[in-house]
Design an enzyme around this catalytic site. Structure first.
Site, PDB file in Angstrom:
ATOM      1  N   GLY A  99      24.350  47.759   4.716  1.00 33.13           N
ATOM      2  CA  GLY A  99      24.501  48.710   3.602  1.00 33.13           C
ATOM      3  C   GLY A  99      24.878  50.109   4.083  1.00 33.13           C
ATOM      4  N   ARG A 100      24.152  50.603   5.084  1.00 31.15           N
ATOM      5  CA  ARG A 100      24.405  51.980   5.536  1.00 31.15           C
ATOM      6  C   ARG A 100      25.629  52.080   6.433  1.00 31.15           C
ATOM      7  NH1 ARG A 100      19.873  49.714   7.309  1.00 31.15           N
ATOM      8  NH2 ARG A 100      19.483  49.408   9.514  1.00 31.15           N
ATOM      9  N   LYS A 106      25.607  45.304  -2.629  1.00 32.09           N
ATOM     10  CA  LYS A 106      25.878  44.210  -1.696  1.00 32.09           C
ATOM     11  C   LYS A 106      25.237  42.916  -2.187  1.00 32.09           C
ATOM     12  CE  LYS A 106      24.965  42.963   3.105  1.00 32.09           C
ATOM     13  NZ  LYS A 106      24.494  43.410   4.411  1.00 32.09           N
ATOM     14  N   LYS A 114       8.810  47.797  -2.529  1.00 33.43           N
ATOM     15  CA  LYS A 114       9.568  47.170  -3.624  1.00 33.43           C
ATOM     16  C   LYS A 114       8.726  46.077  -4.272  1.00 33.43           C
ATOM     17  CE  LYS A 114      14.131  47.248  -1.419  1.00 33.43           C
ATOM     18  NZ  LYS A 114      15.234  46.406  -0.979  1.00 33.43           N
ATOM     19  N   HIS A 147      19.134  81.505   5.827  1.00 37.07           N
ATOM     20  CA  HIS A 147      18.343  82.426   5.018  1.00 37.07           C
ATOM     21  C   HIS A 147      17.083  81.765   4.492  1.00 37.07           C
ATOM     22  CE1 HIS A 147      21.441  85.582   5.037  1.00 37.07           C
ATOM     23  NE2 HIS A 147      22.208  84.525   5.292  1.00 37.07           N
ATOM     24  N   GLU A 161      17.059  48.849  -9.141  1.00 37.10           N
ATOM     25  CA  GLU A 161      17.553  50.137  -9.655  1.00 37.10           C
ATOM     26  C   GLU A 161      18.991  49.998 -10.167  1.00 37.10           C
ATOM     27  OE1 GLU A 161      16.027  49.698  -6.790  1.00 37.10           O
ATOM     28  OE2 GLU A 161      14.773  51.414  -6.223  1.00 37.10           O
ATOM     29  N   GLU A 217      17.061  54.879   8.875  1.00 44.70           N
ATOM     30  CA  GLU A 217      16.879  53.476   8.503  1.00 44.70           C
ATOM     31  C   GLU A 217      17.248  52.583   9.694  1.00 44.70           C
ATOM     32  OE1 GLU A 217      19.005  51.926   5.022  1.00 44.70           O
ATOM     33  OE2 GLU A 217      17.086  51.392   4.143  1.00 44.70           O
TER      34      GLU A 217
HETATM   35  C1  G6Q Z   1      21.134  49.992   3.840  1.00 42.77           C
HETATM   36  C2  G6Q Z   1      20.062  49.384   3.073  1.00 42.77           C
HETATM   37  C3  G6Q Z   1      19.924  49.868   1.658  1.00 42.77           C
HETATM   38  C4  G6Q Z   1      20.867  49.200   0.675  1.00 42.77           C
HETATM   39  C5  G6Q Z   1      20.365  49.458  -0.746  1.00 42.77           C
HETATM   40  C6  G6Q Z   1      21.280  48.903  -1.792  1.00 42.77           C
HETATM   41  O1  G6Q Z   1      21.423  49.696   4.973  1.00 42.77           O
HETATM   42  O2  G6Q Z   1      20.145  48.022   3.184  1.00 42.77           O
HETATM   43  O3  G6Q Z   1      20.046  51.253   1.526  1.00 42.77           O
HETATM   44  O4  G6Q Z   1      22.170  49.672   0.845  1.00 42.77           O
HETATM   45  O5  G6Q Z   1      19.085  48.930  -0.868  1.00 42.77           O
HETATM   46  O6  G6Q Z   1      21.404  47.530  -1.648  1.00 42.77           O
HETATM   47  P1  G6Q Z   1      22.484  46.736  -2.469  1.00 42.77           P
HETATM   48  O7  G6Q Z   1      23.825  47.240  -2.063  1.00 42.77           O
HETATM   49  O8  G6Q Z   1      22.286  45.300  -2.122  1.00 42.77           O
HETATM   50  O9  G6Q Z   1      22.238  47.026  -3.918  1.00 42.77           O
END
Ligand code: G6Q
Length: 549
Positions: A269-270, A208, A506, A386, A214, A355
């Site tokens: 994001g989620r 996003k 972070k 199990h 990462e 989250e």
């Molecule tokens: C979700 C969070 C988080 C995000 C990641 C990736 O709600 O904001 O999980 O999706 O940190 O972020 P980017 O899509 O910006 O790389």
């Protein structure tokens, strides 16, 4: 509308008094005294049946919880979301994932822009790209068609795509392979690329912000690998596409914005798996199935928006979750899909729930004086039975379970499916009713182990049952959980759409990176534990041993 703090609301006070009645009874008695309970305490919509009769509630509990929802202004808050108001207050943003699945004929004007038209323009772009890749028309640098797709992203830009790919694998193209690289651990990338031919591989860089360390580290390594394999930097144009809200950074990374699929800051994001972040899903299952997935989401959105709370699945599930958390003190929830294709659903829901609702202050920034989000986890059935189910049945902590089952298998084989499904019903039964000492004795159990075999029961669960896993049902299940999370967050008066808690780590990591990588001995100014760990890491790193396979 101004509301009192949660614990001062009259329905909350009534629930606090009411819980004593429930403490004095148990599910065995409640079922024995009310033979129609199992037929009454359920709700159904969009082919999803929710049986909540094995929750530790009565009709009165549900009535009071709905009163609490009304007193908390749940309906108004829900409508604010659908109107595009900035209900994500700490980030001053609208929360409009519901717009991502509205039909083309709909319109939703926010700040003067019809967001539904924008959504469908991107969906058209995705469909045309997916069709070209799937038909082999899109050619790689050497003229070959794409056979491998690698999605690089993390968190919300990974968990949805992975979960949906696994969930809908039955509907996916088997001559394309899909890989999902999220962890900055190089092993994730190296293992994913091990058997791939670069000239048949498409990378989707999903981020996003396009600023996530990462993802950018992984994307940079992927680009280097591709250029090394194909010996030509211009190959990037045919093998890299981006999904992002940030065109500037995409261009700066070296991906032509022609090959970029956008989304918007009003998609969290989620909550983004059905935005352009779902490009890998569309490549796997094709546009037609992808639109069925969106229809399933939208149908549940409409149910949430319009159904009376008494029949509203997400509202009921959210209220029951709040009841278990705040009144029964359950700190954890197990999600157990009895459908192998849903094996990544618990991990996906873990992010969605934790989250969103792992928050410690209200919208106004006041510390909450009640518990918020529970810990979510789970495994597909019957495997968990199990291993960890022992604790769920006889441990000292009560863990409410969401069982998810289907009447039909996508891959019928002999008796497998009835055996699988019998376990859904049997586990919910065992948790609710247990086994008394008398019943254990009646089986001829030696007195010395009677206590060991007693199961106290009275352990709550939901059973969600549908006919068969389809893209549409998956969409409805995800939207069901999204709106259940929304319901809980609205009553708790928290911001379910920010995630400030993930920031500190972070920032600290960025300061530590050069201390681990520099050749010169750094001067360390952390706490003594962190300093010592960094020194030890550097010593071990300098160790001359190699580890080859
Ligand atoms: C979700 C969070 C988080 C995000 C990641 C990736 O709600 O904001 O999980 O999706 O940190 O972020 P980017 O899509 O910006 O790389």
């Amino acid at each position: 509308m101004t509301t009192l703090p949660l614990r001062q609301r009259s329905a909350w006070l009534a629930l606090e008094a009411h819980i004593n009645t429930l403490r004095a009874t148990n599910l065995r008695t409640l079922f024995a005294e009310d033979p129609k309970r199992g037929e009454r305490l359920h709700a159904e919509t969009e082919g999803i049946h929710l049986d909540y009769s094995k929750q530790r509630v009565t009709d009165e509990t549900v009535r009071l919880l709905i009163e609490l929802a009304n007193e908390s202004g749940l309906g108004e808050r829900r409508d604010q979301m659908f109107r595009g108001e900035h209900i994500n207050v700490s980030e001053d943003r609208a929360v409009l994932h519901v717009a991502l699945r509205m039909p083309k004929s709909a319109s939703l004007v926010v700040d003067g822009v019809d967001v539904v038209a924008e959504v469908h323009a991107v969906l058209d772009q995705m469909s045309s790209f997916a069709t070209r890749v799937r038909s082999g028309e899109w050619k790689g640098h050497t003229g070959k068609s794409i056979r491998n797709v690698v999605n690089i992203g993390i968190g919300g830009s990974d968990l949805g795509p992975v979960m949906a790919y696994e969930a809908l694998r039955f509907y996916s193209r088997r001559d394309l392979t899909f890989h999902f690289v999220s962890n900055v651990d190089s092993t994730d990338m190296v293992e994913a690329l091990r058997d791939l031919q670069a000239d048949e591989t498409l990378f989707i860089i999903s981020s996003k912000t396009f600023g996530t360390l990462e993802t950018l580290t992984n994307a940079t390594s992927a680009r280097r690998w591709l250029i090394e394999q194909l010996g030509d930097e211009s190959a990037v144009a045919k093998h890299f596409v981006a999904v992002s809200t940030n065109a500037k950074k995409v261009a700066a990374f070296g991906i032509d914005t022609e090959n970029m699929f956008v989304f918007w800051d009003w998609v969290g994001g989620r909550y983004s798996m059905e935005s352009a972040i779902g490009l890998s899903t569309m490549l796997a299952i094709g546009p037609e199935h992808y639109f069925e997935l969106l229809d399933g989401f939208h149908a549940m959105d409409e149910h949430f928006r319009t159904a009376a709370f008494e029949e509203n699945l997400p509202v009921l599930m959210g209220l029951l979750a709040l009841w278990n958390r705040d009144f029964l003190g359950c700190a954890s929830v197990g999600v157990m899909p009895y459908e192998q294709y849903l094996k990544r659903l618990p991990a996906y829901l873990q992010q969605l729930t934790m989250e969103s609702n792992g928050k410690h202050v209200t919208l106004e920034g006041t510390a909450v004086d009640y518990d918020t989000g529970a810990l979510y986890w789970g495994e597909p059935g019957t495997n968990g039975q199990h291993s960890f189910y022992q604790l769920i049945h006889q441990g000292t902590t009560v863990i409410p379970i969401d069982f998810i089952g289907f009447a039909k298998s996508l891959n019928p084989l002999g008796e497998h499916h009835d055996i699988l499904s019998s376990n859904v019903f049997a586990q919910a039964q065992a948790l609710a009713f247990g086994k008394s000492a008398e019943e254990v004795r009646a089986e001829g159990t030696p007195e010395s182990i009677v206590a060991h075999r007693v199961m106290e029961g009275n352990r709550p669960s939901n059973v969600l049952l549908a006919e068969i896993l389809t893209p549409r049902i998956l969409g409805s299940i995800i939207a069901l959980y999204e709106h259940s999370v929304f319901t809980q967050g609205a009553l708790w008066d928290i911001d379910s759409f920010d995630q400030w808690g993930v920031e500190l780590g972070k920032v600290l990591a960025v300061a530590i990176i050069p201390e681990l990588s520099s050749d010169a001995e750094p001067s360390l100014n952390h706490d003594s534990s962190t300093n010592e760990l960094i020194r030890l890491y550097r010593r071990l790193k300098r160790n001359g041993d190699r580890h080859d396979n």
